[in-house]
Design a protein around this motif. Structure first.
Motif, short mmCIF file in Angstrom:
data_model
loop_
_atom_site.label_atom_id
_atom_site.label_comp_id
_atom_site.label_asym_id
_atom_site.label_seq_id
_atom_site.Cartn_x
_atom_site.Cartn_y
_atom_site.Cartn_z
N THR A 153 5.22 30.86 42.75
CA THR A 153 5.66 29.76 41.97
C THR A 153 7.13 30.08 41.46
O THR A 153 7.97 29.58 41.42
N PRO A 197 14.28 22.62 42.22
CA PRO A 197 14.34 22.40 40.77
C PRO A 197 13.03 22.24 39.95
O PRO A 197 12.36 22.10 40.60
N VAL A 198 13.14 22.40 38.55
CA VAL A 198 11.93 22.74 37.98
C VAL A 198 10.92 21.57 37.96
O VAL A 198 9.87 21.72 38.40
N GLU A 199 11.41 20.27 38.22
CA GLU A 199 10.69 19.06 38.45
C GLU A 199 10.03 19.01 39.57
O GLU A 199 8.96 18.16 39.80
N ASN A 200 10.41 19.70 40.54
CA ASN A 200 9.69 19.79 41.93
C ASN A 200 9.09 20.84 42.36
O ASN A 200 8.45 21.20 43.17
N LYS A 201 8.93 21.91 41.34
CA LYS A 201 8.09 23.16 41.50
C LYS A 201 6.61 22.74 41.39
O LYS A 201 6.18 22.07 40.87
N ASN A 211 2.75 24.81 40.81
CA ASN A 211 2.03 25.78 40.54
C ASN A 211 1.00 26.05 41.48
O ASN A 211 0.06 25.39 41.87
N SER A 249 1.55 17.09 47.57
CA SER A 249 2.50 17.46 46.45
C SER A 249 3.96 17.29 46.87
O SER A 249 4.77 17.39 46.30
#
Length: 248
Positions: free
Chosen positions: A33, A39-43, A45, A108
């Motif tokens: 991860t 981008p953070v919003e597309n990461k 977990n 996802s």
């Protein structure tokens, strides 16, 4: 380092290696991860899906005999506590787990190559941890770094240390180059490097039984892994070349 596979808890035997695998997978999912260049919003977990996949694999493999002979459990419910997996269950578990991870990647929006990268990184971290935790000795050796079990004069190749050192070296190299790797390249590098390296190390291991063309099943798995890395490198390389031509 651990030399036992189970921890007795009254009448039950707790599989220490499986617990270590799940912890390693969780750690690997965390690393996978962190290393993603999105981008953070597309990461995503990756910890949860990989731990769930490992649990799914274990359940399907361990209790697969129930699928082939459900009446055996009806007649003896306690057999579930001591049941072991079957060869057919092994294949069923792998196919089902792969399908589950593909479904997660599609749902996802991660895509196939991000899934491959995350899977490879997670397996690398978990494999390195398992190698350093559990002792595995190979053929006898006279080298100064050989390991001698307690009460034994003969020294042996420390296969677990060889594997751990190899996987850690690959991981450090990839981490330093993570900003330069394209999507899918982590899988290519890990599969090729680990496959070839583990195959070479396997010749210092002890294999009393060999299979097709003198190779054990584990050696064939390492060879297949390196081939998948080579094929993956060829395909992702062509993909990046086409992308460069379109933007050029």
């Amino acid at each position: 380092m651990l030399t036992t596979d189970v921890l007795p808890l009254g009448p039950f035997l707790l599989p220490i290696k499986w617990l270590a695998v799940w912890v390693g997978i969780a750690a690997g999912g965390k690393v996978a991860t962190m290393r993603e260049k999105v981008p953070v919003e597309n990461k995503i977990n990756w910890v949860e899906p990989f731990v769930q996949a490992a649990l799914l694999w274990y359940i399907l493999w361990r209790w697969s005999p129930v699928l082939w002979d459900p009446l055996s459990v009806v007649n003896n419910p306690l057999s579930l506590l001591y049941m072991s997996g079957s060869e057919k269950g092994w294949w069923l578990a792998w196919i089902s787990t792969a399908g589950f991870l593909l479904w997660v990647a599609r749902k996802s929006g991660a895509g196939f190559y991000r899934l491959l990268d995350a899977t490879a990184v997670t397996a690398l971290v978990a494999g390195a941890g398992i190698s350093l935790l559990f002792v595995r000795l190979g053929n006898p050796t006279t080298l100064p770094w050989g390991v001698s079990p307690e009460g034994v004069q003969q020294i042996y190749h420390p296969i677990h240390l060889y594997r751990g050192a190899l996987l850690i070296a690959i991981g450090v190299w990839l981490w330093r180059r993570r900003e330069k790797l394209w999507e899918g390249e982590s899988f290519v590098r890990i599969a090729t490097g680990a496959g070839v390296g583990l195959l070479i190390i396997s010749y210092f291991d002890y294999y009393p039984v060999t299979g097709l063309w003198g190779l054990s099943g584990e050696q064939w798995a390492f060879a297949a892994l390196s081939c998948m890395g080579w094929v993956g490198g060829w395909r992702t390389g062509r993909k990046m070349s086409r992308a460069g031509e379109e933007h050029g």
